[in-house]
Design a protein around this motif. Structure first.
Motif, PDB file in Angstrom:
ATOM      1  N   ALA A 105       0.817  -1.212   0.000  1.00 33.67           N
ATOM      2  CA  ALA A 105       0.000   0.000   0.000  1.00 33.67           C
ATOM      3  C   ALA A 105       0.853   1.266   0.000  1.00 33.67           C
ATOM      4  O   ALA A 105       0.326   2.372  -0.108  1.00 33.67           O
ATOM      5  CB  ALA A 105      -0.919   0.006   1.215  1.00 33.67           C
ATOM      6  N   GLY A 106       2.181   1.106   0.137  1.00 30.77           N
ATOM      7  CA  GLY A 106       3.064   2.267   0.177  1.00 30.77           C
ATOM      8  C   GLY A 106       2.949   3.052   1.465  1.00 30.77           C
ATOM      9  O   GLY A 106       3.124   4.262   1.484  1.00 30.77           O
ATOM     10  N   GLU A 107       2.641   2.359   2.558  1.00 33.43           N
ATOM     11  CA  GLU A 107       2.483   3.024   3.855  1.00 33.43           C
ATOM     12  C   GLU A 107       3.535   2.539   4.834  1.00 33.43           C
ATOM     13  O   GLU A 107       4.113   1.477   4.668  1.00 33.43           O
ATOM     14  CB  GLU A 107       1.107   2.699   4.458  1.00 33.43           C
ATOM     15  CG  GLU A 107      -0.045   3.307   3.715  1.00 33.43           C
ATOM     16  CD  GLU A 107      -1.359   3.132   4.459  1.00 33.43           C
ATOM     17  OE1 GLU A 107      -1.330   2.988   5.701  1.00 33.43           O
ATOM     18  OE2 GLU A 107      -2.400   3.148   3.806  1.00 33.43           O
ATOM     19  N   GLU A 108       3.743   3.346   5.860  1.00 38.46           N
ATOM     20  CA  GLU A 108       4.575   2.943   6.985  1.00 38.46           C
ATOM     21  C   GLU A 108       3.669   2.863   8.207  1.00 38.46           C
ATOM     22  O   GLU A 108       2.872   3.765   8.451  1.00 38.46           O
ATOM     23  CB  GLU A 108       5.708   3.939   7.225  1.00 38.46           C
ATOM     24  CG  GLU A 108       6.760   3.895   6.144  1.00 38.46           C
ATOM     25  CD  GLU A 108       7.957   4.782   6.452  1.00 38.46           C
ATOM     26  OE1 GLU A 108       7.936   5.505   7.482  1.00 38.46           O
ATOM     27  OE2 GLU A 108       8.900   4.754   5.671  1.00 38.46           O
ATOM     28  N   ILE A 109       3.795   1.776   8.950  1.00 39.13           N
ATOM     29  CA  ILE A 109       2.962   1.525  10.128  1.00 39.13           C
ATOM     30  C   ILE A 109       3.901   1.350  11.323  1.00 39.13           C
ATOM     31  O   ILE A 109       4.916   0.660  11.211  1.00 39.13           O
ATOM     32  CB  ILE A 109       2.134   0.228   9.945  1.00 39.13           C
ATOM     33  CG1 ILE A 109       1.319   0.260   8.653  1.00 39.13           C
ATOM     34  CG2 ILE A 109       1.258  -0.040  11.160  1.00 39.13           C
ATOM     35  CD1 ILE A 109       0.160   1.201   8.648  1.00 39.13           C
ATOM     36  N   PRO A 110       3.579   1.921  12.492  1.00 40.61           N
ATOM     37  CA  PRO A 110       4.431   1.721  13.669  1.00 40.61           C
ATOM     38  C   PRO A 110       4.555   0.235  14.016  1.00 40.61           C
ATOM     39  O   PRO A 110       3.601  -0.532  13.895  1.00 40.61           O
ATOM     40  CB  PRO A 110       3.696   2.468  14.785  1.00 40.61           C
ATOM     41  CG  PRO A 110       2.767   3.403  14.094  1.00 40.61           C
ATOM     42  CD  PRO A 110       2.429   2.774  12.781  1.00 40.61           C
ATOM     43  N   ALA A 111       5.722  -0.165  14.462  1.00 44.15           N
ATOM     44  CA  ALA A 111       5.975  -1.567  14.811  1.00 44.15           C
ATOM     45  C   ALA A 111       5.558  -1.892  16.236  1.00 44.15           C
ATOM     46  O   ALA A 111       5.731  -3.022  16.676  1.00 44.15           O
ATOM     47  CB  ALA A 111       7.459  -1.881  14.614  1.00 44.15           C
ATOM     48  N   THR A 112       4.984  -0.944  16.938  1.00 42.22           N
ATOM     49  CA  THR A 112       4.631  -1.135  18.356  1.00 42.22           C
ATOM     50  C   THR A 112       3.121  -1.264  18.566  1.00 42.22           C
ATOM     51  O   THR A 112       2.625  -0.955  19.641  1.00 42.22           O
ATOM     52  CB  THR A 112       5.167   0.042  19.187  1.00 42.22           C
ATOM     53  OG1 THR A 112       4.616   1.254  18.649  1.00 42.22           O
ATOM     54  CG2 THR A 112       6.679   0.082  19.163  1.00 42.22           C
ATOM     55  N   LEU A 113       2.404  -1.736  17.574  1.00 43.98           N
ATOM     56  CA  LEU A 113       0.955  -1.837  17.660  1.00 43.98           C
ATOM     57  C   LEU A 113       0.509  -2.959  18.595  1.00 43.98           C
ATOM     58  O   LEU A 113       1.236  -3.938  18.797  1.00 43.98           O
ATOM     59  CB  LEU A 113       0.354  -2.100  16.273  1.00 43.98           C
ATOM     60  CG  LEU A 113       0.592  -1.046  15.200  1.00 43.98           C
ATOM     61  CD1 LEU A 113       0.034  -1.513  13.871  1.00 43.98           C
ATOM     62  CD2 LEU A 113      -0.031   0.271  15.605  1.00 43.98           C
ATOM     63  N   THR A 114      -0.693  -2.816  19.114  1.00 49.62           N
ATOM     64  CA  THR A 114      -1.318  -3.898  19.877  1.00 49.62           C
ATOM     65  C   THR A 114      -1.976  -4.862  18.892  1.00 49.62           C
ATOM     66  O   THR A 114      -2.105  -4.558  17.697  1.00 49.62           O
ATOM     67  CB  THR A 114      -2.399  -3.354  20.826  1.00 49.62           C
ATOM     68  OG1 THR A 114      -3.457  -2.789  20.035  1.00 49.62           O
ATOM     69  CG2 THR A 114      -1.835  -2.337  21.802  1.00 49.62           C
ATOM     70  N   LYS A 115      -2.425  -6.006  19.399  1.00 54.36           N
ATOM     71  CA  LYS A 115      -3.133  -6.968  18.554  1.00 54.36           C
ATOM     72  C   LYS A 115      -4.356  -6.329  17.907  1.00 54.36           C
ATOM     73  O   LYS A 115      -4.625  -6.526  16.723  1.00 54.36           O
ATOM     74  CB  LYS A 115      -3.578  -8.177  19.382  1.00 54.36           C
ATOM     75  CG  LYS A 115      -2.478  -9.119  19.765  1.00 54.36           C
ATOM     76  CD  LYS A 115      -3.064 -10.278  20.566  1.00 54.36           C
ATOM     77  CE  LYS A 115      -1.986 -11.224  21.048  1.00 54.36           C
ATOM     78  NZ  LYS A 115      -2.570 -12.330  21.841  1.00 54.36           N
ATOM     79  N   ALA A 116      -5.115  -5.576  18.694  1.00 52.52           N
ATOM     80  CA  ALA A 116      -6.331  -4.953  18.180  1.00 52.52           C
ATOM     81  C   ALA A 116      -6.011  -3.906  17.115  1.00 52.52           C
ATOM     82  O   ALA A 116      -6.651  -3.862  16.067  1.00 52.52           O
ATOM     83  CB  ALA A 116      -7.125  -4.330  19.322  1.00 52.52           C
ATOM     84  N   GLU A 117      -5.011  -3.067  17.380  1.00 55.13           N
ATOM     85  CA  GLU A 117      -4.622  -2.048  16.399  1.00 55.13           C
ATOM     86  C   GLU A 117      -4.117  -2.694  15.118  1.00 55.13           C
ATOM     87  O   GLU A 117      -4.462  -2.252  14.014  1.00 55.13           O
ATOM     88  CB  GLU A 117      -3.541  -1.143  16.987  1.00 55.13           C
ATOM     89  CG  GLU A 117      -4.022  -0.266  18.117  1.00 55.13           C
ATOM     90  CD  GLU A 117      -2.888   0.412  18.869  1.00 55.13           C
ATOM     91  OE1 GLU A 117      -3.144   1.469  19.473  1.00 55.13           O
ATOM     92  OE2 GLU A 117      -1.741  -0.101  18.873  1.00 55.13           O
TER      93      GLU A 117
END
Length: 91
Positions: free
Chosen positions: A61-73
């Protein structure tokens, strides 16, 4: 002689909800699908499988997502990115 009509019988068809065994299936639909906000473990760190799949989806998708997410996030991002990339199940 004692009046037996006032003594309750153990009729299996006459159980309260507390006595009823937990049942799977039936007519009520898919109860296994819960909103991630309702998950008991939703605040725990995302799983390795979520992290790997989210990494793949975010790259596509060409996005960056934080690596510290919770299971729900992570689950919510996965759902969103599946739709954005066309990898999601069509409903």
């Amino acid at each position: 002689m004692t009046d037996q009509s006032s003594i309750p019988e153990n009729d299996p068809a006459d159980t309260t909800d507390a006595d009823a065994p937990e049942m799977l299936g039936g007519q009520s639909g898919d109860t296994a699908v819960k909103d991630p906000e309702e998950w008991v473990t939703g605040n725990e760190p995302m799983t390795g499988a979520q992290r790997s799949y989210l990494d793949t989806l975010a790259r596509e998708a060409g996005e960056e997502i934080p690596a510290t997410l919770t299971k729900a996030e992570a689950s919510e991002h996965i759902d969103r990115l599946q739709q954005a990339t066309g990898r999601g199940a069509t409903s």
